[in-house]
Design a protein around this motif. Sequence first.
Motif: not given
Length: 243
Positions: A188-191, A35-38, A181-182
């Motif tokens: 939600k998508i990754i984790a 998540m940090n990378d994303a 917002r993002l």
Amino acid sequence: MSEKVSFGYKEVDVEEKTALVGEVFSNVAAKYDIMNDAMSGGMHRLWKDRFVRRVKPQHGEIILDMAGGTGDIAFRMEARGAQVTVSDINQEMLDVGIERAMERGIDSLVWSRQNAEGLTFSSATFDAYTIAFGIRNVTHIDRALAEAHRVLKHGGRFYCLEFSTTQWPGFKEMYDLYSHRLMPKIGKIIADDEDSYRYLAESIRKFPKMPEFESMIRAAGFARTRVEPILGGAVAIHSGWKI
């Protein structure tokens, strides 16, 4: 009436916040580094490299990396010969860090579950105290800073890497839109966890602005305090000395 503190944009009881923050990091531990990378486009790696260059860990120095969780800062300092104790209030985050250390063949780190507001270490133990992206999640920041000062040796240094509020016109509005917002949607998508990342975005907005936080560091007893803004203050390196 019980004391109220912020948990993101909500006001909760003091006793409740520690448990809520603990739940957030238990939820995100397994996907924390992905998540940090994303969320930062990989820039968090550059920020951490810059942070450790400022700390200047030396061979044989004893350093406490508080809120060290998955080991990102500790691995960088250990590579320079420092003796690092990695502490975090959340055992799941520490477990991820221990597993990552084993994968890298690093066995010199000490892992210790600790509450930043009440460390079990003796006074004047460490040459440096580092905390990266962790102090904004502490219930009483002033108590954590006081503990950092207590466990440092005379001449020891304090370094904190933390999100703040960018002062760049235009970028500030874009960053606010992204974080509110993002960021939760990416979570939600990754984790599969929108709420935890909504809290993390909100906690950034509730954290004291750079001058205010620098004043808190001075109030804890540190001298020669300094703030180094990154991206106009979206991220900042704070430092001080125990002299």
